[in-house]
Design a protein around this motif. Structure first.
Motif, PDB file in Angstrom:
ATOM      1  N   ARG A  88       0.852  -1.186   0.000  1.00 51.81           N
ATOM      2  CA  ARG A  88       0.000   0.000   0.000  1.00 51.81           C
ATOM      3  C   ARG A  88       0.888   1.236   0.000  1.00 51.81           C
ATOM      4  N   LEU A  89       0.730   2.074  -1.009  1.00 45.74           N
ATOM      5  CA  LEU A  89       1.588   3.252  -1.135  1.00 45.74           C
ATOM      6  C   LEU A  89       0.733   4.501  -1.285  1.00 45.74           C
ATOM      7  N   ARG A  90       1.369   5.637  -0.992  1.00 43.29           N
ATOM      8  CA  ARG A  90       0.694   6.911  -1.258  1.00 43.29           C
ATOM      9  C   ARG A  90       1.401   7.580  -2.423  1.00 43.29           C
ATOM     10  N   ILE A  91       0.618   8.029  -3.398  1.00 44.61           N
ATOM     11  CA  ILE A  91       1.209   8.665  -4.581  1.00 44.61           C
ATOM     12  C   ILE A  91       1.663  10.072  -4.190  1.00 44.61           C
ATOM     13  N   ALA A  92       2.940  10.370  -4.485  1.00 43.17           N
ATOM     14  CA  ALA A  92       3.514  11.639  -4.038  1.00 43.17           C
ATOM     15  C   ALA A  92       3.706  12.637  -5.174  1.00 43.17           C
ATOM     16  N   ALA A  93       3.956  12.135  -6.380  1.00 38.52           N
ATOM     17  CA  ALA A  93       4.215  13.065  -7.490  1.00 38.52           C
ATOM     18  C   ALA A  93       3.989  12.376  -8.824  1.00 38.52           C
ATOM     19  N   VAL A  94       3.750  13.212  -9.853  1.00 40.41           N
ATOM     20  CA  VAL A  94       3.572  12.698 -11.221  1.00 40.41           C
ATOM     21  C   VAL A  94       4.817  13.033 -12.031  1.00 40.41           C
ATOM     22  N   HIS A  95       5.421  12.041 -12.634  1.00 44.64           N
ATOM     23  CA  HIS A  95       6.545  12.248 -13.551  1.00 44.64           C
ATOM     24  C   HIS A  95       6.054  11.997 -14.977  1.00 44.64           C
ATOM     25  N   PRO A  96       6.864  12.345 -15.988  1.00 50.90           N
ATOM     26  CA  PRO A  96       6.364  12.205 -17.372  1.00 50.90           C
ATOM     27  C   PRO A  96       5.846  10.797 -17.699  1.00 50.90           C
ATOM     28  N   ASN A  97       6.556   9.763 -17.241  1.00 50.70           N
ATOM     29  CA  ASN A  97       6.099   8.414 -17.606  1.00 50.70           C
ATOM     30  C   ASN A  97       5.794   7.520 -16.421  1.00 50.70           C
ATOM     31  N   SER A  98       5.689   8.102 -15.263  1.00 53.16           N
ATOM     32  CA  SER A  98       5.457   7.256 -14.085  1.00 53.16           C
ATOM     33  C   SER A  98       4.950   8.092 -12.921  1.00 53.16           C
ATOM     34  N   LEU A  99       4.521   7.409 -11.878  1.00 48.13           N
ATOM     35  CA  LEU A  99       4.140   8.068 -10.633  1.00 48.13           C
ATOM     36  C   LEU A  99       5.185   7.723  -9.585  1.00 48.13           C
ATOM     37  N   GLU A 100       5.432   8.693  -8.698  1.00 41.87           N
ATOM     38  CA  GLU A 100       6.355   8.444  -7.591  1.00 41.87           C
ATOM     39  C   GLU A 100       5.525   8.234  -6.338  1.00 41.87           C
ATOM     40  N   ALA A 101       5.905   7.222  -5.563  1.00 41.51           N
ATOM     41  CA  ALA A 101       5.115   6.924  -4.372  1.00 41.51           C
ATOM     42  C   ALA A 101       6.010   6.812  -3.151  1.00 41.51           C
ATOM     43  N   VAL A 102       5.346   6.923  -1.987  1.00 47.43           N
ATOM     44  CA  VAL A 102       6.037   6.703  -0.710  1.00 47.43           C
ATOM     45  C   VAL A 102       5.208   5.696   0.072  1.00 47.43           C
ATOM     46  N   PRO A 103       5.847   4.967   1.013  1.00 45.60           N
ATOM     47  CA  PRO A 103       5.057   4.008   1.791  1.00 45.60           C
ATOM     48  C   PRO A 103       3.886   4.732   2.474  1.00 45.60           C
ATOM     49  N   ALA A 104       2.719   4.104   2.483  1.00 40.99           N
ATOM     50  CA  ALA A 104       1.506   4.755   3.034  1.00 40.99           C
ATOM     51  C   ALA A 104       1.553   4.760   4.556  1.00 40.99           C
TER      52      ALA A 104
END
Ligand code: 5AD
Ligand code: SF4
Length: 438
Positions: free
Chosen positions: A422-438
């Motif tokens: 389970r992760l929390r989405i932290a940012a949007v990159h051009p081809n992916s999402l960056e996440a951090v542990p929830a």
């Protein structure tokens, strides 16, 4: 010494699956994979006929392979060259005429016979052509599927009886065939035992699956979810006409089924949908989207579109834009109409000029791109599950997929490939999402 096999796959997920199974069929003959055609003892081009561009790529690849084959022959090295898939099926004779250095031409329904074809090609010294539609399904003759990684495709259905007027599939893949439930469940269990956590069941018209009396795709998905180790399920590609009430209910009841559905609409104009022989109109599609979202409120839709179908006017195209704006899609594939030999639409009047197709495609894609962007942005701050499936660029980084197929990367020491986290989405990159542990 081990022989090396290079397979290049064009087209759809079914071809990806078929390529993997061709490798399985050839493994007992001593063929192992290589990623370079230059040192391959056998090369297979697994081809796609869906649009003209896809088909033409095959002939330019064959030109390059001819040179490699000749260079190898000069050193006394063999190279068996096979053309498989839908171009082979539709234009087998043409392939041999334009590329007489090809050894084997085989359709999508005969690759279980590859070992015989390889032997025959070696013996005969001439080309082997096998584009039959055998009465016995190839699935009955394939070895157990070998899994690579945590995600796998599993073909449960093949061919199509719907005959959309633009489409070659009924001709290249043949009549609709559903594999029996027991065979599907056994293959899924074998994949799970090898570490697969997510299965995407595939078919040209997957929700028409009817492999077991009294079952539909929903029943099959429910049974698949019970297999030990299977944590996520998806299915693709579906036809709107074959979305049964019980399948829609499974989107509500089965947590393993991901809230993401590829449901091609092709056009938003009723006139064009009729000319395409789609069997549904825009209102029926709209209602279907509503019912799916009632069943699963976080469901995201994906779709295919064709612009410039014969007879498409500016008003028809405006209907497509309006439907897209209304429904909202998160991930899409859109194409200029490409006339395919032998299909009814290729002979229709009112073929749309290329510049008009191009302008419409650009306009539609701009709208679709904004929708994808908006969806990605709306994911920031949200928690979601991600199946970690690959190492990332950094030592403590792993990559995976969100429920919506978005690539996600996370720096998460201690987690492993194959984990669903389970992760929390932290940012949007051009081809992916960056996440951090929830
Ligand atoms: N021209 C353009 N696109 C096509 N597709 C299928 N046939 C054609 C064609 N003749 C698209 C449809 C289908 C996707 C796999 O390819 O949108 O859903
Ligand atoms: Fe292409 Fe259709 Fe054949 Fe898939 S089934 S490879 S999309 S022509």
């Amino acid at each position: 010494m081990a022989k090396r096999l290079f397979i290049k796959t064009f087209g759809c997920q079914m071809n990806v699956y078929d390529s993997a199974r061709m490798a399985d069929v050839l493994a007992p003959l001593g063929y192992g994979p290589t990623d370079r055609p230059d040192d391959a003892d056998m090369v297979i081009l697994n081809t796609c006929h869906i649009r003209e561009k896809a088909a033409e790529k095959v002939f330019s690849d064959l030109g390059r392979l001819r040179k490699i084959k000749e260079a190898r022959a000069a050193e006394g090295l063999p190279m068996v060259l096979a053309v498989a898939g839908c171009v082979a099926q539709a234009e087998g004779e043409e392939v041999l005429r334009r590329a007489p250095f090809v050894d084997i031409v085989l359709g999508p329904q005969t690759y279980h016979r590859l070992p015989e074809m390889v032997a025959q090609a070696a013996r005969a010294g001439g080309a082997v052509l096998d584009t039959e539609f055998p009465t016995e399904p190839k699935f009955d003759f394939l070895p157990e599927a070998r899994a690579e990684g945590t995600n796998a495709f599993l073909a449960i259905q093949e061919g199509c009886d719907r005959f959309c007027t633009f489409c070659v599939v009924p001709y290249t893949r043949g009549a609709e065939y559903s594999r029996p439930a027991a065979a599907v469940l056994a293959e899924a269990a074998a994949l799970a035992a090898q570490g697969v956590r997510e299965i995407t069941v595939i078919g040209q018209n997957v929700n028409a699956w009817h492999g077991e009396p009294g079952w539909d795709l929903g029943t099959l998905l429910t049974a698949l979810a019970k297999i030990d180790g299977i944590e996520r399920l998806r299915y693709t590609t579906s036809h709107p006409r074959d979305m049964s009430d019980s399948l829609i209910a499974v989107h509500r009841d089965l947590p393993e089924l991901m809230p993401f559905l590829h449901l091609p609409v092709q056009s938003g104009s009723n006139r064009i949908l009729t000319a395409m022989n789609r069997g549904h109109d825009r209102d029926q599609y709209r209602r279907l989207a509503d019912r799916l979202r009632e069943a699963r409120p976080d469901l995201a839709l994906s779709s295919d579109f064709i612009v410039g179908f014969p007879g498409e006017t500016d008003a028809d195209f405006a209907d497509t834009l309006a439907l897209v704006a209304e429904i909202g899609f998160v991930q899409t594939y859109s194409f200029k109409y490409s006339p395919r030999p032998g299909t009814p639409a290729a002979a229709m009047e009112g073929q749309v000029p290329e510049p008009v197709k191009e302008a419409r495609l650009a306009e539609l894609q701009a709208l679709l791109y904004r929708q994808t962007e908006a969806f990605n942005q709306a994911c920031v701050g949200r928690e979601m599950t991600v199946l970690l499936d690959r190492p990332g660029r950094y030592a403590d980084q792993l990559l995976g997929r969100s429920p919506y197929m978005q690539p996600v990367h996370v720096r998460a020491p201690g987690q492993r490939i194959g984990d669903v986290v389970r992760l929390r989405i932290a940012a949007v990159h051009p081809n992916s999402l960056e996440a951090v542990p929830a």
